[in-house]
Design an enzyme around this catalytic site. Structure first.
Site, PDB file in Angstrom:
ATOM      1  N   LYS A  90      60.495  66.203   9.858  1.00  0.00           N
ATOM      2  CA  LYS A  90      59.162  66.525  10.370  1.00  0.00           C
ATOM      3  C   LYS A  90      58.276  67.120   9.279  1.00  0.00           C
ATOM      4  O   LYS A  90      57.057  66.902   9.256  1.00  0.00           O
ATOM      5  CB  LYS A  90      59.281  67.484  11.556  1.00  0.00           C
ATOM      6  CG  LYS A  90      59.898  66.864  12.803  1.00  0.00           C
ATOM      7  CD  LYS A  90      59.055  65.705  13.350  1.00  0.00           C
ATOM      8  CE  LYS A  90      59.592  65.214  14.682  1.00  0.00           C
ATOM      9  NZ  LYS A  90      58.752  64.152  15.278  1.00  0.00           N
TER      10      LYS A  90
ATOM     11  N   TYR B  25      66.381  67.357  11.266  1.00  0.00           N
ATOM     12  CA  TYR B  25      65.179  67.213  12.090  1.00  0.00           C
ATOM     13  C   TYR B  25      63.987  67.901  11.439  1.00  0.00           C
ATOM     14  O   TYR B  25      62.916  67.300  11.274  1.00  0.00           O
ATOM     15  CB  TYR B  25      65.447  67.808  13.474  1.00  0.00           C
ATOM     16  CG  TYR B  25      64.262  67.777  14.411  1.00  0.00           C
ATOM     17  CD1 TYR B  25      63.877  66.594  15.039  1.00  0.00           C
ATOM     18  CD2 TYR B  25      63.542  68.939  14.698  1.00  0.00           C
ATOM     19  CE1 TYR B  25      62.792  66.577  15.912  1.00  0.00           C
ATOM     20  CE2 TYR B  25      62.464  68.925  15.566  1.00  0.00           C
ATOM     21  CZ  TYR B  25      62.089  67.743  16.178  1.00  0.00           C
ATOM     22  OH  TYR B  25      61.018  67.713  17.036  1.00  0.00           O
TER      23      TYR B  25
ATOM     24  N   SER C  76      54.538  65.969  15.444  1.00  0.00           N
ATOM     25  CA  SER C  76      55.381  66.719  14.514  1.00  0.00           C
ATOM     26  C   SER C  76      56.153  67.783  15.286  1.00  0.00           C
ATOM     27  O   SER C  76      56.498  67.596  16.453  1.00  0.00           O
ATOM     28  CB  SER C  76      54.521  67.324  13.403  1.00  0.00           C
ATOM     29  OG  SER C  76      55.306  67.948  12.424  1.00  0.00           O
TER      30      SER C  76
END
Length: 263
Positions: free
Chosen positions: A166, A162, A148
């Site tokens: 995650k 992004y 992660s």
């Protein structure tokens, strides 16, 4: 059928993934490894030559995990899951390390197609790999290690796609722990690691981030505070081999006290 554990490692061609692969291969008794990568890099070719497939410990597969779901589901089954089972007869661990930072753009400057590609790569492909491999993971009481990011819980200018992908991965990890009690799953924040992604942040994306955000990454590199890939790679590899059930569903930083036994 092999009695040796089988690890499927994604994003194995460079950076953290390559460090995980090197660590696993250096173990006194290395597992069988299916190394999955978009591009077969020179470093991966070198490792493959050192550990030829005839030794039954390393095989490499090239696949683009940003492919749309209707195609990717079939590719994952035939090119990853079926290959591992056909070659070694089992799957014990998934180390899901692949990902992309792009697009590094403010939300108003990005578009839906860019966000969709990021989510396909960083999130949906992981869901599909887990779904396809779950039968074997249940049978072996297996492990899933998800790479992660701190961006899942802290925002940076231009990192919206992004960070959101995650954060979704973290929630997937929590849900998987609830729904699959026979499988141990953990999400790890690797910190600021000395990889190509960090180089791009320092040299390419400074114009998007706020000056103080960009300076953070530049100064970490200058001061030596950046994490070595081999250090975090060892922790991730060790978790893949022996993560304890008590870790299941947790999101932890790679050097957390709870992971001292894996360093």
């Amino acid at each position: 059928m092999s009695a040796t554990p089988v690890v499927i490692l994604t994003g194995a061609g460079r950076g953290i993934g390559l460090a995980i692969l090197q660590h696993l291969l250096s173990l006194p008794t290395p597992p069988n490894i299916l190394a999955v990568t978009r591009t077969i890099t020179p470093a991966l070719k070198s490792l493959s030559a050192t550990h030829p497939s005839s030794s039954s410990d390393l095989e490499t597969i090239s696949i683009d995990l940003s492919t749309p779901p209707q195609e990717l589901t079939s590719d994952i089954k035939s090119l990853i899951i079926d290959v591992a089972i056909s070659r070694w007869g089992r799957i014990d661990t998934l180390i899901l390390n692949h990902g992309t930072l792009d697009p590094v753009k403010k939300i108003v400057d990005s578009d839906g197609e860019e966000w969709e590609r990021t989510f396909r790569t960083n999130f949906l492909s992981n869901v599909e790999i887990v779904r396809a491999g779950m039968g074997e993971l249940r049978r072996k009481g297996g492990r899933v290690v998800m790479v992660s990011s701190g961006a899942a819980v802290g925002a940076y200018t231009g990192w919206g796609a992004y960070g959101a992908s995650k954060a979704a991965l973290n929630h997937f990890n929590q849900t998987l722990a609830l729904e699959e009690p026979d499988v141990t799953t953990v999400a790890i924040r690797p910190g600021v690691v000395d990889t190509d992604m960090q180089k791009a942040l320092r040299e390419v994306h400074g114009s998007v981030m706020k000056p103080e955000e960009h300076a953070k990454f530049v100064n970490l590199k200058k001061s030596g505070g950046i994490v070595k890939p081999e250090d975090v790679g060892a922790v991730l590899g060790n978790l893949g081999m022996r993560a304890e059930k008590s870790l299941s569903g947790k999101f932890l930083t790679w050097n957390d006290d709870a992971l001292a036994a894996y360093r």
